[in-house]
Design a protein around this motif. Structure first.
Motif, mmCIF file in Angstrom:
data_model
loop_
_atom_site.group_PDB
_atom_site.id
_atom_site.type_symbol
_atom_site.label_atom_id
_atom_site.label_comp_id
_atom_site.label_asym_id
_atom_site.label_seq_id
_atom_site.Cartn_x
_atom_site.Cartn_y
_atom_site.Cartn_z
ATOM 1 N N VAL A 350 0.616 -1.066 0.004
ATOM 2 C CA VAL A 350 0.039 0.120 0.023
ATOM 3 C C VAL A 350 0.809 1.081 -0.002
ATOM 4 C CG1 VAL A 350 -1.837 1.237 1.374
ATOM 5 C CG2 VAL A 350 -1.842 -1.237 1.239
ATOM 6 N N SER A 351 0.619 2.060 -0.897
ATOM 7 C CA SER A 351 1.348 3.489 -1.121
ATOM 8 C C SER A 351 1.232 4.304 0.285
ATOM 9 C CB SER A 351 0.848 3.917 -2.327
ATOM 10 O OG SER A 351 1.842 5.444 -2.507
ATOM 11 N N SER A 352 2.182 4.680 0.785
ATOM 12 C CA SER A 352 2.096 5.472 2.031
ATOM 13 C C SER A 352 1.891 7.198 1.508
ATOM 14 C CB SER A 352 3.239 5.641 2.923
ATOM 15 O OG SER A 352 4.503 5.666 2.158
ATOM 16 N N GLY A 353 2.073 7.131 -0.034
ATOM 17 C CA GLY A 353 1.956 8.548 -0.303
ATOM 18 C C GLY A 353 0.668 8.950 -1.189
ATOM 19 N N TYR A 354 -0.433 8.064 -0.768
ATOM 20 C CA TYR A 354 -1.692 8.211 -1.451
ATOM 21 C C TYR A 354 -2.323 9.573 -1.014
ATOM 22 C CZ TYR A 354 -6.807 7.495 -2.539
ATOM 23 O OH TYR A 354 -7.872 7.939 -2.857
ATOM 24 N N TYR A 355 -2.982 10.226 -1.962
ATOM 25 C CA TYR A 355 -3.460 11.490 -1.764
ATOM 26 C C TYR A 355 -5.149 11.256 -2.179
ATOM 27 C CZ TYR A 355 0.914 13.800 -1.102
ATOM 28 O OH TYR A 355 2.033 14.209 -0.455
ATOM 29 N N ALA A 356 -5.906 11.780 -1.334
ATOM 30 C CA ALA A 356 -7.280 11.786 -1.601
ATOM 31 C C ALA A 356 -7.780 12.821 -2.579
ATOM 32 C CB ALA A 356 -8.197 12.244 -0.414
ATOM 33 N N PRO A 357 -8.671 12.383 -3.471
ATOM 34 C CA PRO A 357 -9.135 13.197 -4.703
ATOM 35 C C PRO A 357 -9.572 14.672 -4.096
ATOM 36 C CG PRO A 357 -10.340 11.104 -4.684
ATOM 37 C CD PRO A 357 -9.588 11.398 -3.402
ATOM 38 N N ILE A 358 -9.244 15.694 -5.104
ATOM 39 C CA ILE A 358 -9.452 16.974 -4.842
ATOM 40 C C ILE A 358 -10.909 17.077 -5.306
ATOM 41 C CG2 ILE A 358 -8.814 19.201 -5.376
ATOM 42 C CD1 ILE A 358 -6.865 17.794 -3.852
ATOM 43 N N GLN A 359 -11.662 17.497 -4.335
ATOM 44 C CA GLN A 359 -13.274 17.735 -4.658
ATOM 45 C C GLN A 359 -13.763 19.196 -5.262
ATOM 46 O OE1 GLN A 359 -13.531 14.084 -3.887
ATOM 47 N NE2 GLN A 359 -15.463 15.196 -4.122
ATOM 48 N N PHE A 360 -14.798 19.248 -6.106
ATOM 49 C CA PHE A 360 -15.192 20.833 -6.617
ATOM 50 C C PHE A 360 -16.501 20.860 -6.453
ATOM 51 C CE2 PHE A 360 -11.338 19.673 -8.880
ATOM 52 C CZ PHE A 360 -10.614 20.677 -9.057
ATOM 53 N N LEU A 367 -10.838 25.958 -7.412
ATOM 54 C CA LEU A 367 -10.394 24.811 -6.053
ATOM 55 C C LEU A 367 -11.077 25.417 -4.993
ATOM 56 C CD1 LEU A 367 -6.429 24.967 -6.903
ATOM 57 C CD2 LEU A 367 -8.283 22.628 -6.883
ATOM 58 N N LYS A 368 -11.427 24.466 -4.068
ATOM 59 C CA LYS A 368 -11.596 24.777 -2.810
ATOM 60 C C LYS A 368 -10.412 24.991 -1.892
ATOM 61 C CE LYS A 368 -15.964 21.974 -2.696
ATOM 62 N NZ LYS A 368 -16.678 21.020 -1.773
ATOM 63 N N THR A 369 -10.724 26.197 -0.735
ATOM 64 C CA THR A 369 -9.604 26.467 0.033
ATOM 65 C C THR A 369 -9.131 25.542 0.973
ATOM 66 O OG1 THR A 369 -11.239 27.147 1.671
ATOM 67 C CG2 THR A 369 -10.223 29.147 0.147
ATOM 68 N N GLU A 370 -10.008 24.381 1.271
ATOM 69 C CA GLU A 370 -9.554 23.267 1.891
ATOM 70 C C GLU A 370 -8.726 22.349 1.315
ATOM 71 O OE1 GLU A 370 -14.147 22.489 1.165
ATOM 72 O OE2 GLU A 370 -12.850 24.221 1.750
ATOM 73 N N GLN A 417 -2.132 23.548 -12.306
ATOM 74 C CA GLN A 417 -1.741 25.243 -12.361
ATOM 75 C C GLN A 417 -1.414 25.291 -10.938
ATOM 76 O OE1 GLN A 417 -1.219 27.487 -15.044
ATOM 77 N NE2 GLN A 417 -0.072 28.455 -13.531
ATOM 78 N N TYR A 418 -1.963 25.029 -9.973
ATOM 79 C CA TYR A 418 -1.845 25.414 -8.592
ATOM 80 C C TYR A 418 -0.200 24.647 -8.195
ATOM 81 C CZ TYR A 418 -2.116 25.645 -3.464
ATOM 82 O OH TYR A 418 -2.025 26.033 -2.255
ATOM 83 N N LEU A 419 0.035 23.383 -8.470
ATOM 84 C CA LEU A 419 1.098 22.541 -8.431
ATOM 85 C C LEU A 419 2.426 23.528 -9.023
ATOM 86 C CD1 LEU A 419 0.118 18.858 -8.796
ATOM 87 C CD2 LEU A 419 0.568 20.348 -6.647
#
Length: 459
Positions: A350-360, A367-370, A417-419
């Motif tokens: 299991v990847s420890s670097g997994y990121y949850a999806p960015i919601q809109f 992008l939401k501020t959270e 663009q944010y990245l």
């Protein structure tokens, strides 16, 4: 009455009407919650007074060219008025009068001042009718609850039928040397042969006057005024040596009677300032205003309760089924964290670097501020490891497929663009939109559609 007179009459009447309706349109209704219908606006009046063959403006008149020869003589003048008040500032008045205008020479001069040697003249005004605009200028009782004295000015346009007679004596007696009912031909005064025999001459005139009204009761007012009448006739007093437009004035007094129910206030004497004050201070109105304030306060409290979001997850406390979620946690419509399947690496770990999806939000690629905290952490990891990332954009099933394809692509590029702005190389980021494909939840419910509006992060 010649064509020039008719034309001037039409133009002036149009001007009076235009002034009246313009004033009516601009004037504010003198009450907060009512209208003109709550007032009495119609009145009739009777008036009587005297005439003089001159005006306070001075100047020369036709019967008597030399100053001091021909003197003023008063004549009677009386009539009726009907008025419609459109506001506390303006009304239209129909006025009708009849009477006589007199003048005479008190000295026997050697050279007569008329074409036929007359020593006196009188003009019978058989009828005179005019349409006047009446402008109320103010009141000396303006700050009282009820006006009692009003000043006004008026201007209008009218037509009069008159019959001039000239005498060789100064007492308006004896055989007339000129009578309008007789011959207006050459034997009377030289080369003026354009009038002919007639009983009355029709003449246009412009009345201009001022006056004051005193309120005697709810129905009756005393009306005093002075009017200058400028005629379109050089034969107002018969044939004279001075060939100019004639004028006369009348000084009058009368009574005006307001029509309508006594339960209604007379608009003529309405004090708009006092009316505003009284209505705003009315006890029943104040109670209603206070009740309205209370209802507004209660409504504001309800809105505050409905919008309160203690944990900042975007779901109000009233509807949050999972209160106290940590900042930055992706939640569903009920405020509970969204659980995503763990990402498996090729070696099965299991990847420890997994990121949850960015919601809109619905129909948005902003992008939401959270999301900032998650993306900042991702940017640091990408820069530190010099690694690549894939961004897959998705949309819920509302709208057309083509529109959702573009929307999902915009969402993926918004994350990219944010990245890039955070210092990640653009060449290490792959952003692709897939529209409505690969839903992670059912599009039949709002909770499912919220989860599908996302950008998945794959490293």
């Amino acid at each position: 009455m010649n064509y020039s007179t008719i034309k001037k009459t039409a133009v002036a009447a149009s001007l009076v009407a235009a002034l009246g309706f313009a004033e009516t349109a601009q004037a504010q209704t003198p009450t907060v919650f009512g209208g003109r219908g709550q007032y009495r606006t119609w009145s009739i009046g009777v008036q009587g007074g005297i005439t003089t063959p001159n005006t306070i403006l001075g100047g020369q008149n036709g019967f008597g060219q030399k100053v001091g020869y021909f003197q003023n003589k008063v004549g009677e003048y009386y009539g009726l008025t009907i008025r419609k008040q459109f506001s506390h500032l303006f009304g239209l008045e129909l006025e009708g009068n009849r009477g006589r205008i007199k003048t005479y020479n008190h000295e026997m001069v050697t050279t007569p001042e008329t074409a036929n040697g007359a020593r006196s003249a009188e003009t019978a005004v058989n009828w005179a009718a005019s349409l006047n605009g009446v402008f109320q200028l103010g009141t000396i009782d303006f700050m009282r609850r009820e006006n009692a004295v009003n000043f006004y000015a008026k201007v209008g346009m009218g037509v009069m039928a008159h019959n001039p007679v000239q005498y060789s004596t100064t007492d308006f007696s004896g055989t007339p040397v000129f009578n309008n009912e007789g011959n207006w031909g050459e034997e009377v005064f030289g080369d003026r042969t354009d009038v002919g025999d007639r009983d009355n001459r029709l003449t246009g005139f412009i009345p201009v006057g001022v006056g004051v009204k005193f309120k005697l009761s709810e129905v009756v007012a005393l009306n005093l005024g002075y009017t200058m009448n400028f005629t379109d006739d050089n034969l107002l007093y018969g044939p004279v040596r001075y060939d100019g437009k004639q004028k006369f004035s009348n000084l009058y007094g009368g009574l005006e009677f307001t029509l309508g129910s006594r339960d209604k206030e007379n608009l003529t004497f309405t004090n708009p300032v006092a009316t505003l004050y009284d209505e705003l201070k009315d006890p029943s109105l104040r109670n209603e205003v206070e009740a309205l304030k209370q209802r507004v306060s209660t409504l504001e409290g309800t809105v505050d309760q409905l919008s309160k979001d203690s944990d900042g997850d975007g779901v109000s406390d009233k509807f949050d089924k999972c209160p106290g979620t940590p900042a930055g946690t992706v939640v569903d419509g009920s405020g509970c964290p969204i659980k995503f399947p763990e990402q498996q690496l090729t070696d099965g770990t299991v990847s420890s670097g997994y990121y949850a999806p960015i919601q809109f939000e619905f129909d948005s690629s902003v992008l939401k501020t959270e999301s900032y905290a998650t993306l900042d952490k991702l940017a640091q990891e990408l820069k530190a490891n010099n690694s690549n990332v894939t961004l897959d954009g998705y949309a819920s099933a509302e709208g057309t497929e083509a529109y959702n394809m573009n929307l999902s692509n915009d969402r993926a590029n918004a994350v990219k663009q944010y990245l890039v702005n955070a210092g990640v190389s653009a060449s290490s980021i792959t952003a692709t939109g897939y529209g409505e494909a690969n839903p992670v939840a059912s599009n039949a419910t709002e909770e499912g559609r919220i989860q599908n509006r996302r950008v998945e992060i794959k490293k």
